[in-house]
Design an enzyme around this catalytic site. Structure first.
Site, PDB file in Angstrom:
ATOM      1  N   ALA A 102      70.359  80.083  63.726  1.00 34.61           N
ATOM      2  CA  ALA A 102      69.553  78.803  64.271  1.00 34.61           C
ATOM      3  C   ALA A 102      69.220  79.208  65.559  1.00 34.61           C
ATOM      4  O   ALA A 102      70.002  79.928  66.367  1.00 34.61           O
ATOM      5  CB  ALA A 102      70.552  77.794  64.134  1.00 34.61           C
ATOM      6  N   GLU A 112      71.769  83.004  56.093  1.00 30.03           N
ATOM      7  CA  GLU A 112      71.580  81.983  54.963  1.00 30.03           C
ATOM      8  C   GLU A 112      70.240  82.012  54.441  1.00 30.03           C
ATOM      9  O   GLU A 112      70.239  81.724  53.471  1.00 30.03           O
ATOM     10  CB  GLU A 112      71.950  80.468  55.651  1.00 30.03           C
ATOM     11  CG  GLU A 112      73.415  80.354  56.446  1.00 30.03           C
ATOM     12  CD  GLU A 112      73.936  79.231  57.007  1.00 30.03           C
ATOM     13  OE1 GLU A 112      73.278  78.950  57.999  1.00 30.03           O
ATOM     14  OE2 GLU A 112      74.709  78.545  56.325  1.00 30.03           O
ATOM     15  N   GLY A 148      72.407  81.152  60.454  1.00 22.49           N
ATOM     16  CA  GLY A 148      71.140  80.716  59.736  1.00 22.49           C
ATOM     17  C   GLY A 148      70.158  81.893  59.020  1.00 22.49           C
ATOM     18  O   GLY A 148      69.584  81.618  58.248  1.00 22.49           O
ATOM     19  N   GLU A 186      78.925  82.005  63.255  1.00 21.53           N
ATOM     20  CA  GLU A 186      79.020  80.618  63.746  1.00 21.53           C
ATOM     21  C   GLU A 186      80.251  80.272  64.140  1.00 21.53           C
ATOM     22  O   GLU A 186      80.492  79.562  65.222  1.00 21.53           O
ATOM     23  CB  GLU A 186      78.583  79.639  62.315  1.00 21.53           C
ATOM     24  CG  GLU A 186      77.195  79.367  62.151  1.00 21.53           C
ATOM     25  CD  GLU A 186      76.863  80.564  61.111  1.00 21.53           C
ATOM     26  OE1 GLU A 186      77.231  81.337  61.088  1.00 21.53           O
ATOM     27  OE2 GLU A 186      75.681  80.344  60.500  1.00 21.53           O
TER      28      GLU A 186
HETATM   29  C1  3H9 Z   1      73.441  78.962  63.208  1.00 23.65           C
HETATM   30  O1  3H9 Z   1      72.906  79.784  62.741  1.00 23.65           O
HETATM   31  C2  3H9 Z   1      74.102  77.652  62.388  1.00 23.65           C
HETATM   32  C3  3H9 Z   1      73.495  77.865  61.086  1.00 23.65           C
HETATM   33  O2  3H9 Z   1      74.440  78.129  60.231  1.00 23.65           O
HETATM   34  C4  3H9 Z   1      73.283  76.236  60.645  1.00 23.65           C
HETATM   35  C5  3H9 Z   1      72.057  75.572  61.108  1.00 23.65           C
HETATM   36  C6  3H9 Z   1      71.963  73.936  60.507  1.00 23.65           C
HETATM   37  N1  3H9 Z   1      69.472  81.116  69.490  1.00 23.65           N
HETATM   38  O3  3H9 Z   1      72.476  88.751  72.961  1.00 23.65           O
HETATM   39  P1  3H9 Z   1      71.243  89.338  73.698  1.00 23.65           P
HETATM   40  C7  3H9 Z   1      68.866  84.922  73.116  1.00 23.65           C
HETATM   41  S1  3H9 Z   1      74.453  79.341  64.878  1.00 23.65           S
HETATM   42  C8  3H9 Z   1      68.802  80.988  70.709  1.00 23.65           C
HETATM   43  O4  3H9 Z   1      71.095  89.294  74.975  1.00 23.65           O
HETATM   44  P2  3H9 Z   1      71.295  91.434  72.040  1.00 23.65           P
HETATM   45  C9  3H9 Z   1      69.768  85.237  74.107  1.00 23.65           C
HETATM   46  O5  3H9 Z   1      70.308  84.037  74.819  1.00 23.65           O
HETATM   47  C10 3H9 Z   1      73.675  80.978  65.385  1.00 23.65           C
HETATM   48  N2  3H9 Z   1      68.896  82.213  71.541  1.00 23.65           N
HETATM   49  O6  3H9 Z   1      70.505  90.636  72.679  1.00 23.65           O
HETATM   50  C11 3H9 Z   1      69.106  86.052  75.166  1.00 23.65           C
HETATM   51  O7  3H9 Z   1      68.108  85.111  75.805  1.00 23.65           O
HETATM   52  P3  3H9 Z   1      67.787  85.692  77.547  1.00 23.65           P
HETATM   53  C12 3H9 Z   1      74.321  81.968  64.615  1.00 23.65           C
HETATM   54  C13 3H9 Z   1      69.241  83.199  71.370  1.00 23.65           C
HETATM   55  O8  3H9 Z   1      70.207  92.235  71.420  1.00 23.65           O
HETATM   56  C14 3H9 Z   1      68.310  86.789  74.033  1.00 23.65           C
HETATM   57  O9  3H9 Z   1      68.175  86.130  72.889  1.00 23.65           O
HETATM   58  N3  3H9 Z   1      73.774  83.229  65.271  1.00 23.65           N
HETATM   59  C15 3H9 Z   1      70.158  83.148  69.841  1.00 23.65           C
HETATM   60  O10 3H9 Z   1      72.488  92.193  72.826  1.00 23.65           O
HETATM   61  C16 3H9 Z   1      68.887  88.400  73.745  1.00 23.65           C
HETATM   62  O11 3H9 Z   1      70.041  88.056  73.319  1.00 23.65           O
HETATM   63  C17 3H9 Z   1      74.605  83.856  66.323  1.00 23.65           C
HETATM   64  O12 3H9 Z   1      75.511  82.933  66.729  1.00 23.65           O
HETATM   65  C18 3H9 Z   1      70.129  82.067  69.091  1.00 23.65           C
HETATM   66  N4  3H9 Z   1      70.799  82.300  67.992  1.00 23.65           N
HETATM   67  O13 3H9 Z   1      71.924  90.894  70.870  1.00 23.65           O
HETATM   68  C19 3H9 Z   1      73.901  84.919  67.007  1.00 23.65           C
HETATM   69  N5  3H9 Z   1      70.497  84.670  69.941  1.00 23.65           N
HETATM   70  O14 3H9 Z   1      67.088  86.926  77.002  1.00 23.65           O
HETATM   71  C20 3H9 Z   1      73.857  84.751  68.340  1.00 23.65           C
HETATM   72  C21 3H9 Z   1      70.353  85.146  71.042  1.00 23.65           C
HETATM   73  O15 3H9 Z   1      67.037  84.581  77.915  1.00 23.65           O
HETATM   74  N6  3H9 Z   1      73.279  86.036  68.981  1.00 23.65           N
HETATM   75  N7  3H9 Z   1      69.530  84.527  71.818  1.00 23.65           N
HETATM   76  O16 3H9 Z   1      69.205  85.907  78.033  1.00 23.65           O
HETATM   77  C22 3H9 Z   1      73.794  87.353  69.054  1.00 23.65           C
HETATM   78  O17 3H9 Z   1      74.805  87.563  68.659  1.00 23.65           O
HETATM   79  C23 3H9 Z   1      73.095  88.212  69.746  1.00 23.65           C
HETATM   80  O18 3H9 Z   1      72.267  87.467  70.797  1.00 23.65           O
HETATM   81  C24 3H9 Z   1      72.050  89.311  68.821  1.00 23.65           C
HETATM   82  C25 3H9 Z   1      71.291  90.252  69.856  1.00 23.65           C
HETATM   83  C26 3H9 Z   1      73.090  90.195  68.140  1.00 23.65           C
HETATM   84  C27 3H9 Z   1      71.204  88.551  67.960  1.00 23.65           C
END
Ligand code: 3H9
Length: 699
Positions: free
Chosen positions: A63, A105, A102, A125
């Site tokens: 999400a 999911e 998400g 999450e």
């Molecule tokens: C969810 O899904 C809830 C659902 O179950 C239910 C819904 C109803 N959103 O980490 P990085 C941005 S909860 C917005 O440096 P990497 C991040 O801020 C979500 N922005 O890269 C950064 O921005 P900036 C569950 C996001 O390659 C840029 O992307 N998912 C999101 O080292 C690059 O990120 C998670 O918790 C996001 N979801 O790692 C995943 N994700 O460049 C969280 C990233 O401006 N994300 N950004 O600083 C991660 O674990 C890592 O970002 C990922 C990439 C592994 C994806």
């Protein structure tokens, strides 16, 4: 504005692609686009199956975290997923990168999943204080079994594609292009070939589950989660996959998700997530600044710190030489490194072959000339200015041009170290935290002459060795230890004035800190603080009063250096890291209080915390206004990743804003009346408190 989701027909198959860089987060326009493309594909009679994929580096990584805390905008993710799941035309997810939260999911809502071999899939999450809220807690147990689902959902850790295949979370691993493989899979489904199936996860049955598994999981988590509710709610949601029909399980999951979303821990953890990313951004060092490749490293000093630092390089395949002029210390240091790896092997966390490979990358040397060709050298010798200066004078002579010269000092002036070289622009602080192979924080200290390229290279190195790099300025103790110094001063003050170590530590631990401040002193070695206090006295730091080290000094005078000698603020049984209160320490405390003519009084836990945290925030605020930290959230990152501050409270600066800066400033003003030397003024904190401002305005 163009939709971030598009579709095209390839033969009988519609390929729907999400393009919302950088990680294809499922923001509202994405959800809307996915629904629209699905409906259009369904309406096209030439389309017989649907493949859903993500453009760029990953399938949807979850999400859009920016949307939390705001009113939900339709369509909800659950509704989008329901469409793909109940579709009469087979729906196949083609996943790569990190289908997380998400994103996974959505993939589980599709009727089959084809993965690129390097994909890592997970439901993280819980790390944001949430639970999978779009059916993940109901579909994952149906696909991989309850036990594995519980583990994945409560840890938040992703699994690699081959394991996902083994568990039934993915149906096929692509050999070449994963989208082409998914199209081929869809074709086989349409042709009714036995090798391909497309089914709805909701129709799978979870059977033969002993429900005791949930209570056991909660019991175990309660010990680690300590006051956090999120992980326990995850368990309750997964329980619903066993005890309730699918749709009721979804309703139950939604209710628990909303509870998580509205909790205090989720916004705090989300703050921690974004703060970590913000720390990467440096105003005067743009992203385009060139970085130097680091293909070989050197560490000076084979002590605990030096060995731990070297392990970081070996862990990511970078050869590293450790230098110590004393051969016995070198052999001992290498032995400790091997022992650390061996423990990982014994616990099944690492194969023997990895131990061998890593030890192969670590070479002990006793001559500085052997380091000359390294891309970076990190000095980790005794924390003493003349000793460090001598090392840098020698390094300047030996190291090749273009090498980065780094010091692991935790308090000393980087400029004074750099001044002993002819290349101060190549000198930088890389302050690791003990144990250096475990703690995620790397404080990167810029001297007044450090070049932008060296700063950018050190920040990049932090990422390479899987640390969180935070850039700080060059002041005594930098950011973390400068604040910690004030925190410890309060802990010592409390003990000197009436509390006992166990009360101070219990209050901090109950708040969520990994350890109380005095237990931390025992772990780090009380002699270290003693040494620094002596230096501070010599530098005239306590001329105006405010010295609270009398009890700590008395402990050190009796050799109570902490865990390493079995006694400090606490008593440690042979081999134990858990201390117990020692009546001898109480006697010392009472004696020192008498000598200081202190009328001991009681402190309630609320005051203990108000003092400990007030000291941190006051000093953090001073650091901010003096420009030694770039932003308040950097301070939070430092505390969460280097000092055992509970991430689910966001960090000391975040927590302070939550409590209200006005109330904190007013407690500090009260404390200051009696102990002015312990509470230096922070005009910034006072202004923000008066004006109702936020530390963000001061960044
Ligand atoms: C969810 O899904 C809830 C659902 O179950 C239910 C819904 C109803 N959103 O980490 P990085 C941005 S909860 C917005 O440096 P990497 C991040 O801020 C979500 N922005 O890269 C950064 O921005 P900036 C569950 C996001 O390659 C840029 O992307 N998912 C999101 O080292 C690059 O990120 C998670 O918790 C996001 N979801 O790692 C995943 N994700 O460049 C969280 C990233 O401006 N994300 N950004 O600083 C991660 O674990 C890592 O970002 C990922 C990439 C592994 C994806």
């Amino acid at each position: 504005m163009a939709s971030p989701v598009t579709w095209e027909r390839r033969g009988r198959v519609s390929v729907i692609t999400v393009n919302n860089p950088p990680v294809n987060a499922l923001a509202q326009p994405v959800r809307e686009g996915m629904l629209r493309c699905f409906n259009e594909s369904m309406a096209d009679p030439a389309v017989e199956a649907i493949v859903l994929t993500g453009g760029g580096r990953t399938f949807m990584a979850g999400a859009d975290i920016n949307e939390f805390g705001k009113p939900m905008r339709e369509p909800g993710l659950g509704k989008v997923i329901d469409g793909y799941e109940s579709s009469e035309k087979p729906t196949i997810a083609a996943v790569h990168g990190t289908p997380l939260g998400g994103g996974l999911e959505v993939a589980m809502g599709c009727q089959a999943r084809v993965a690129h071999p390097k994909t890592r899939l997970g439901l993280p999450e819980v790390k944001l204080g949430l639970l999978p809220g779009a059916g993940g807690t109901q579909r994952l147990p149906r696909l991989v079994g309850v036990e594995r689902a519980l583990e994945m959902i409560t840890s938040g850790d992703p699994i690699p594609a081959p394991l996902a295949l083994e568990l039934g979370l993915v149906d096929e691993i692509a050999e070449g292009d994963h989208v082409a493989a998914a199209i081929a899979y869809a074709e086989r489904v349409l042709d009714g070939q036995a090798t391909a199936g497309a089914t709805r996860a909701r129709d799978e049955k979870v059977q033969g589950v002993d429900e005791a598994i949930f209570d056991k999981a909660k019991e175990k988590l309660a010990r680690v989660a300590r006051g956090r509710e999120g992980p326990l709610r995850c368990v309750e949601a997964v329980r619903g996959s066993v005890t309730l029909p699918f749709d009721e399980g979804i309703t139950n999951e939604r209710r628990l998700f909303v509870e998580c979303h509205d909790s205090e821990e989720s916004p705090a953890l989300i703050h921690a997530f974004f703060s970590e990313r913000a720390a990467n951004k440096i105003d005067d060092v743009p992203k385009t600044t060139p970085t130097r490749p680091i293909k070989s490293a050197a560490v000076i000093g084979a002590g605990t710190m030096g060995g731990g630092i070297a392990m970081n390089f070996a862990n990511v395949g970078i050869p590293v030489r450790i230098m110590d002029t004393d051969r016995a210390s070198l052999a001992r240091g290498l032995g400790v490194v091997r022992g650390n790896y061996q423990r990982a092997v014994d616990r099944g966390r690492m194969p023997q072959a990895a131990l061998d490979a890593r030890m192969e990358l670590i070479q002990g040397v006793s001559d500085m000339d052997a380091l000359a060709e390294a891309d970076i050298v990190i000095e980790a010798v005794f924390e003493d200015m003349p000793v460090k200066q001598k090392v840098f004078t020698a390094l300047d002579k030996v190291m090749r041009e273009g090498a980065i010269l780094a010091t692991n000092t935790s308090t000393l002036d980087i400029d004074a170290i750099a001044a002993t070289t002819r290349r101060p622009e190549e000198v930088i602080g890389t302050h690791f935290f003990s144990p250096a192979n475990v703690m995620r924080l790397l404080e990167i200290v810029r001297g007044s002459k450090t070049s932008a390229e060296v700063i950018a290279s050190a920040m990049a190195l932090a990422r390479t060795i899987r640390k969180v790099g935070v850039l700080v300025g060059n002041c005594d103790g930098f950011v973390g230890n400068r604040m910690f110094h004030e925190y410890i001063r309060q802990a010592q003050f409390l003990v000197e004035r009436g509390a006992l170590p166990e009360q101070v530590d219990r209050a901090a631990y109950t708040f969520g800190w990994a350890m109380g401040p005095l237990a931390v002193s025992d772990l780090a070695g009380n002699d270290v603080g003693w040494y620094i206090r002596k230096r501070h006295i010599a530098e005239g730091l306590y001329k105006g009063g405010g010295y609270t080290g009398a009890v700590a000094d008395a402990l050190c005078e009796q050799g109570r250096y902490g865990q390493k000698v079995g006694k400090g603020w606490y008593l440690y049984e042979e081999g134990s890291r858990r201390g117990s209160p020692d009546p001898e320490v109480e006697e010392i405390i009472l004696r020192v209080s008498r000598e200081q003519k202190v009328n001991r009084r009681t402190f309630d836990d609320e005051e203990v915390l108000a003092r400990l945290h007030g000291a941190l925030v006051n000093e953090g605020s001073r650091i901010l206004e003096e420009g030694f930290a770039q932003r308040a959230s950097d301070i939070d990152v430092i505390y969460v990743n280097g000092y055992g501050y509970p991430a689910w409270r966001g960090g000391p600066m975040y927590h302070a804003e939550r409590q209200g800066l006005a109330s904190i400033a007013s407690s500090i003003a009260e404390f200051r009346k009696d102990e002015p030397a312990l509470w230096p003024e922070s005009p910034l904190l006072e202004r923000l408190a008066r004006e109702g401002g936020s530390f963000k305005d001061a960044n």
